[in-house]
Motif scaffolding. Structure first.
Motif, mmCIF file in Angstrom:
data_model
loop_
_atom_site.group_PDB
_atom_site.id
_atom_site.type_symbol
_atom_site.label_atom_id
_atom_site.label_comp_id
_atom_site.label_asym_id
_atom_site.label_seq_id
_atom_site.Cartn_x
_atom_site.Cartn_y
_atom_site.Cartn_z
ATOM 1 N N CYS A 8 0.848 -1.292 -0.069
ATOM 2 C CA CYS A 8 0.016 -0.158 0.090
ATOM 3 C C CYS A 8 1.055 1.207 0.055
ATOM 4 O O CYS A 8 0.578 2.178 -0.571
ATOM 5 N N SER A 9 1.870 1.258 0.930
ATOM 6 C CA SER A 9 2.785 2.400 0.762
ATOM 7 C C SER A 9 3.603 2.433 -0.384
ATOM 8 O O SER A 9 3.588 3.773 -1.050
ATOM 9 N N ARG A 10 4.056 1.536 -1.179
ATOM 10 C CA ARG A 10 4.760 1.580 -2.500
ATOM 11 C C ARG A 10 3.521 2.187 -3.579
ATOM 12 O O ARG A 10 3.840 3.081 -4.408
ATOM 13 N N LEU A 11 2.456 1.516 -3.493
ATOM 14 C CA LEU A 11 1.418 2.109 -4.414
ATOM 15 C C LEU A 11 1.062 3.551 -4.063
ATOM 16 O O LEU A 11 1.081 4.339 -5.020
ATOM 17 N N LYS A 12 0.908 4.087 -2.982
ATOM 18 C CA LYS A 12 0.942 5.663 -2.791
ATOM 19 C C LYS A 12 2.023 6.262 -3.067
ATOM 20 O O LYS A 12 2.013 7.525 -3.882
ATOM 21 N N ALA A 13 3.134 5.692 -2.770
ATOM 22 C CA ALA A 13 4.347 6.490 -3.193
ATOM 23 C C ALA A 13 4.630 6.697 -5.018
ATOM 24 O O ALA A 13 4.976 7.813 -5.328
ATOM 25 N N ALA A 14 4.092 5.802 -5.414
ATOM 26 C CA ALA A 14 4.301 5.639 -6.890
ATOM 27 C C ALA A 14 3.235 6.753 -7.601
ATOM 28 O O ALA A 14 3.683 7.353 -8.371
ATOM 29 N N ARG A 15 2.163 6.735 -6.852
ATOM 30 C CA ARG A 15 1.144 7.874 -7.323
ATOM 31 C C ARG A 15 1.689 9.121 -6.875
ATOM 32 O O ARG A 15 1.550 9.973 -7.984
ATOM 33 N N PHE A 16 2.251 9.387 -5.924
ATOM 34 C CA PHE A 16 2.890 10.569 -5.801
ATOM 35 C C PHE A 16 3.832 11.101 -6.740
ATOM 36 O O PHE A 16 4.100 12.141 -7.199
ATOM 37 N N ALA A 17 4.726 10.038 -7.070
ATOM 38 C CA ALA A 17 6.032 10.173 -7.853
ATOM 39 C C ALA A 17 5.475 10.662 -9.222
ATOM 40 O O ALA A 17 6.292 11.226 -10.008
ATOM 41 N N MET A 18 4.128 10.086 -9.589
ATOM 42 C CA MET A 18 3.758 10.347 -10.875
ATOM 43 C C MET A 18 3.014 11.786 -11.061
ATOM 44 O O MET A 18 2.325 12.181 -12.017
ATOM 45 N N GLY A 19 2.912 12.500 -9.859
ATOM 46 C CA GLY A 19 2.354 13.827 -9.829
ATOM 47 C C GLY A 19 0.950 13.970 -9.379
ATOM 48 O O GLY A 19 0.224 15.024 -9.271
ATOM 49 N N TYR A 20 0.361 12.773 -9.098
ATOM 50 C CA TYR A 20 -1.020 12.737 -8.508
ATOM 51 C C TYR A 20 -1.046 13.088 -6.886
ATOM 52 O O TYR A 20 -0.516 12.057 -6.143
ATOM 53 N N LYS A 24 -8.013 10.719 -5.511
ATOM 54 C CA LYS A 24 -9.248 11.140 -6.353
ATOM 55 C C LYS A 24 -8.512 11.554 -7.742
ATOM 56 O O LYS A 24 -9.394 11.134 -8.794
ATOM 57 N N ALA A 25 -7.633 12.425 -7.901
ATOM 58 C CA ALA A 25 -7.098 12.751 -9.054
ATOM 59 C C ALA A 25 -6.650 11.589 -10.005
ATOM 60 O O ALA A 25 -6.820 11.488 -11.275
ATOM 61 N N PHE A 26 -5.871 10.735 -9.143
ATOM 62 C CA PHE A 26 -5.434 9.574 -9.767
ATOM 63 C C PHE A 26 -6.491 8.643 -10.113
ATOM 64 O O PHE A 26 -6.461 8.095 -11.675
ATOM 65 N N ALA A 27 -7.464 8.307 -9.737
ATOM 66 C CA ALA A 27 -8.788 7.308 -9.982
ATOM 67 C C ALA A 27 -9.381 8.085 -11.133
ATOM 68 O O ALA A 27 -9.794 7.338 -12.007
ATOM 69 N N GLU A 28 -9.504 9.202 -11.181
ATOM 70 C CA GLU A 28 -10.369 9.880 -12.211
ATOM 71 C C GLU A 28 -9.523 9.840 -13.705
ATOM 72 O O GLU A 28 -10.256 9.639 -14.681
ATOM 73 N N SER A 29 -8.187 10.078 -13.335
ATOM 74 C CA SER A 29 -7.374 9.882 -14.743
ATOM 75 C C SER A 29 -7.411 8.543 -15.470
ATOM 76 O O SER A 29 -7.145 8.491 -16.575
ATOM 77 N N PHE A 30 -7.505 7.668 -14.668
ATOM 78 C CA PHE A 30 -7.578 6.297 -15.248
ATOM 79 C C PHE A 30 -8.789 5.555 -14.999
ATOM 80 O O PHE A 30 -8.819 4.286 -15.184
ATOM 81 N N ASN A 31 -10.109 6.301 -14.782
ATOM 82 C CA ASN A 31 -11.249 5.700 -14.829
ATOM 83 C C ASN A 31 -11.581 4.733 -13.940
ATOM 84 O O ASN A 31 -11.935 3.634 -14.114
ATOM 85 N N ILE A 38 -8.868 4.065 -3.303
ATOM 86 C CA ILE A 38 -8.366 4.447 -1.837
ATOM 87 C C ILE A 38 -8.532 3.130 -0.923
ATOM 88 O O ILE A 38 -7.706 3.252 -0.153
ATOM 89 N N GLN A 39 -9.419 2.268 -1.078
ATOM 90 C CA GLN A 39 -9.342 0.982 -0.393
ATOM 91 C C GLN A 39 -8.070 0.201 -0.456
ATOM 92 O O GLN A 39 -7.497 -0.324 0.427
ATOM 93 N N ARG A 40 -7.768 0.385 -1.732
ATOM 94 C CA ARG A 40 -6.207 -0.499 -1.976
ATOM 95 C C ARG A 40 -5.217 0.318 -1.390
ATOM 96 O O ARG A 40 -4.450 -0.453 -0.857
ATOM 97 N N GLU A 41 -5.256 1.519 -1.405
ATOM 98 C CA GLU A 41 -4.140 2.320 -0.901
ATOM 99 C C GLU A 41 -3.942 2.164 0.543
ATOM 100 O O GLU A 41 -2.817 2.413 1.204
ATOM 101 N N LYS A 42 -5.260 2.006 1.289
ATOM 102 C CA LYS A 42 -5.446 1.707 2.712
ATOM 103 C C LYS A 42 -5.123 0.275 3.152
ATOM 104 O O LYS A 42 -5.180 -0.129 4.434
ATOM 105 N N GLY A 43 -5.382 -0.491 2.149
ATOM 106 C CA GLY A 43 -5.100 -1.746 2.441
ATOM 107 C C GLY A 43 -6.430 -2.717 3.037
ATOM 108 O O GLY A 43 -6.566 -3.976 3.609
ATOM 109 N N THR A 44 -7.549 -1.951 2.768
ATOM 110 C CA THR A 44 -8.838 -2.511 3.199
ATOM 111 C C THR A 44 -9.598 -3.096 2.144
ATOM 112 O O THR A 44 -10.739 -3.944 2.347
ATOM 113 N N ARG A 45 -8.888 -3.340 0.812
ATOM 114 C CA ARG A 45 -9.740 -3.889 -0.349
ATOM 115 C C ARG A 45 -8.571 -5.015 -0.812
ATOM 116 O O ARG A 45 -7.464 -4.796 -1.073
ATOM 117 N N PRO A 46 -8.966 -6.329 -1.177
ATOM 118 C CA PRO A 46 -7.891 -7.185 -1.744
ATOM 119 C C PRO A 46 -7.723 -6.677 -3.109
ATOM 120 O O PRO A 46 -8.360 -5.811 -3.423
#
Length: 84
Positions: A8-20, A24-31, A38-46
């Motif tokens: 989850c931390s790597r996913l979030k860090a990669a999102r930030f590194a890409m400028g998101y 919400k901005a990331f999710a909207e960009s990739f539909n 956000i549940q995946r970033e928080k680890g509450t969704r498989p």
């Protein structure tokens, strides 16, 4: 599979590194549904391997790094080619 805190931390860090700055901005960009992302970033969704590879593609990162933390996050980096 249930995502680890590290994944989850790597996913979030990669999102930030890409400028998101926001999930919400990331999710909207990739539909992607914001709540799913956000549940995946928080680890509450498989998160399946298929989704890990989709995230790696969207974020232009090494899927092995996203999943395990091994190697280099950038697939074009020389360190990404080395086997660990």
């Amino acid at each position: 599979m249930k995502p680890t805190v590290a994944l989850c931390s790597r996913l979030k860090a990669a999102r930030f590194a890409m400028g998101y700055e926001t999930a919400k901005a990331f999710a909207e960009s990739f539909n992607i549904r914001y709540t799913s992302h956000i549940q995946r970033e928080k680890g509450t969704r498989p998160i399946s391997l298929k989704i890990i590879y989709e995230y790696a593609d969207w974020l232009n990162i090494n899927p092995d790094w996203l999943l395990t933390g091994h190697g280099h996050p950038c697939p074009e980096h020389p360190e990404a080619e080395k086997k660990q």
